[in-house]
Design a protein around this motif. Sequence first.
Motif, PDB file in Angstrom:
ATOM      1  N   ALA A   1       0.795  -1.226   0.000  1.00  0.00           N
ATOM      2  CA  ALA A   1       0.000   0.000   0.000  1.00  0.00           C
ATOM      3  C   ALA A   1       0.828   1.277   0.000  1.00  0.00           C
ATOM      4  N   GLY A   2       2.141   1.156   0.089  1.00  0.00           N
ATOM      5  CA  GLY A   2       2.987   2.345   0.142  1.00  0.00           C
ATOM      6  C   GLY A   2       3.168   3.045  -1.186  1.00  0.00           C
ATOM      7  N   LYS A   3       3.019   2.329  -2.281  1.00  0.00           N
ATOM      8  CA  LYS A   3       3.279   2.905  -3.606  1.00  0.00           C
ATOM      9  C   LYS A   3       2.421   2.226  -4.665  1.00  0.00           C
TER      10      LYS A   3
ATOM     11  N   LEU B   1       0.196   0.510  -7.424  1.00  0.00           N
ATOM     12  CA  LEU B   1      -1.152  -0.045  -7.471  1.00  0.00           C
ATOM     13  C   LEU B   1      -1.754  -0.191  -6.072  1.00  0.00           C
ATOM     14  N   GLY B   2      -0.944  -0.607  -5.103  1.00  0.00           N
ATOM     15  CA  GLY B   2      -1.445  -0.737  -3.731  1.00  0.00           C
ATOM     16  C   GLY B   2      -1.955   0.584  -3.181  1.00  0.00           C
ATOM     17  N   ARG B   3      -1.199   1.662  -3.438  1.00  0.00           N
ATOM     18  CA  ARG B   3      -1.635   2.992  -2.991  1.00  0.00           C
ATOM     19  C   ARG B   3      -2.918   3.391  -3.712  1.00  0.00           C
ATOM     20  N   ALA B   4      -2.974   3.157  -5.016  1.00  0.00           N
ATOM     21  CA  ALA B   4      -4.167   3.513  -5.789  1.00  0.00           C
ATOM     22  C   ALA B   4      -5.405   2.777  -5.267  1.00  0.00           C
ATOM     23  N   LEU B   5      -5.242   1.494  -4.954  1.00  0.00           N
ATOM     24  CA  LEU B   5      -6.360   0.724  -4.407  1.00  0.00           C
ATOM     25  C   LEU B   5      -6.792   1.272  -3.051  1.00  0.00           C
ATOM     26  N   ALA B   6      -5.822   1.590  -2.202  1.00  0.00           N
ATOM     27  CA  ALA B   6      -6.139   2.134  -0.876  1.00  0.00           C
ATOM     28  C   ALA B   6      -6.936   3.424  -1.000  1.00  0.00           C
TER      29      ALA B   6
ATOM     30  N   ALA C   1      -6.802  -1.831   6.122  1.00  0.00           N
ATOM     31  CA  ALA C   1      -5.661  -2.440   6.804  1.00  0.00           C
ATOM     32  C   ALA C   1      -4.536  -2.413   5.771  1.00  0.00           C
ATOM     33  N   LEU C   2      -3.595  -1.505   5.964  1.00  0.00           N
ATOM     34  CA  LEU C   2      -2.556  -1.256   4.970  1.00  0.00           C
ATOM     35  C   LEU C   2      -1.240  -1.895   5.389  1.00  0.00           C
ATOM     36  N   VAL C   3      -0.589  -2.569   4.442  1.00  0.00           N
ATOM     37  CA  VAL C   3       0.676  -3.251   4.709  1.00  0.00           C
ATOM     38  C   VAL C   3       1.713  -2.772   3.704  1.00  0.00           C
ATOM     39  N   SER C   4       2.910  -2.478   4.221  1.00  0.00           N
ATOM     40  CA  SER C   4       4.026  -2.080   3.360  1.00  0.00           C
ATOM     41  C   SER C   4       5.316  -2.328   4.110  1.00  0.00           C
ATOM     42  N   LYS C   5       6.396  -2.538   3.365  1.00  0.00           N
ATOM     43  CA  LYS C   5       7.692  -2.694   4.027  1.00  0.00           C
ATOM     44  C   LYS C   5       8.391  -1.349   4.208  1.00  0.00           C
ATOM     45  N   THR C   6       7.777  -0.266   3.728  1.00  0.00           N
ATOM     46  CA  THR C   6       8.354   1.067   3.858  1.00  0.00           C
ATOM     47  C   THR C   6       7.428   1.948   4.698  1.00  0.00           C
ATOM     48  N   PRO C   7       7.738   2.126   5.985  1.00  0.00           N
ATOM     49  CA  PRO C   7       6.846   2.883   6.870  1.00  0.00           C
ATOM     50  C   PRO C   7       6.557   4.303   6.391  1.00  0.00           C
ATOM     51  N   ALA C   8       7.552   4.995   5.867  1.00  0.00           N
ATOM     52  CA  ALA C   8       7.337   6.382   5.430  1.00  0.00           C
ATOM     53  C   ALA C   8       6.312   6.450   4.293  1.00  0.00           C
ATOM     54  N   ASP C   9       6.435   5.548   3.315  1.00  0.00           N
ATOM     55  CA  ASP C   9       5.482   5.527   2.206  1.00  0.00           C
ATOM     56  C   ASP C   9       4.082   5.169   2.688  1.00  0.00           C
TER      57      ASP C   9
ATOM     58  N   PHE D   1       0.454  -1.467   8.942  1.00  0.00           N
ATOM     59  CA  PHE D   1       1.392  -2.533   9.271  1.00  0.00           C
ATOM     60  C   PHE D   1       2.631  -2.357   8.413  1.00  0.00           C
ATOM     61  N   SER D   2       3.790  -2.362   9.041  1.00  0.00           N
ATOM     62  CA  SER D   2       5.033  -2.298   8.295  1.00  0.00           C
ATOM     63  C   SER D   2       5.934  -3.402   8.824  1.00  0.00           C
ATOM     64  N   PHE D   3       6.633  -4.060   7.939  1.00  0.00           N
ATOM     65  CA  PHE D   3       7.489  -5.155   8.393  1.00  0.00           C
ATOM     66  C   PHE D   3       8.684  -5.301   7.475  1.00  0.00           C
ATOM     67  N   LEU D   4       9.729  -5.867   8.009  1.00  0.00           N
ATOM     68  CA  LEU D   4      10.928  -6.160   7.243  1.00  0.00           C
ATOM     69  C   LEU D   4      11.198  -7.656   7.339  1.00  0.00           C
ATOM     70  N   THR D   5      11.601  -8.239   6.243  1.00  0.00           N
ATOM     71  CA  THR D   5      11.983  -9.648   6.255  1.00  0.00           C
ATOM     72  C   THR D   5      13.434  -9.757   5.829  1.00  0.00           C
ATOM     73  N   THR D   6      14.115 -10.730   6.347  1.00  0.00           N
ATOM     74  CA  THR D   6      15.502 -10.955   5.961  1.00  0.00           C
ATOM     75  C   THR D   6      15.673 -12.410   5.572  1.00  0.00           C
TER      76      THR D   6
END
Length: 64
Positions: free
Chosen positions: A10-12, A14-19, A30-38, A57-62
């Motif tokens: 949802a940060g950028k 198509l996800g942002r457009a849908l939101a 309920a928005l999810v992105s790996k970039t909290p600022a976006d 929701f923001s998360f990082l995976t490694t």
Amino acid sequence: MTKIVLITGAGKGLGRALALEFARKGYGLALVSKTPADLKITAAIASTRKKFTSQLFSFLTTGC
């Protein structure tokens, strides 16, 4: 009863457009992105479209 949509990416883009479209229609988000600022930008823009409920929701995976 408010319907809630879960949008990943949802940060950028198509996800942002849908939101923004779902916010305009009054859905809860309920928005999810790996970039909290976006993600915060998307939520701020969506909040100007119409009254809605959101959860961010923001998360990082490694090692994926």
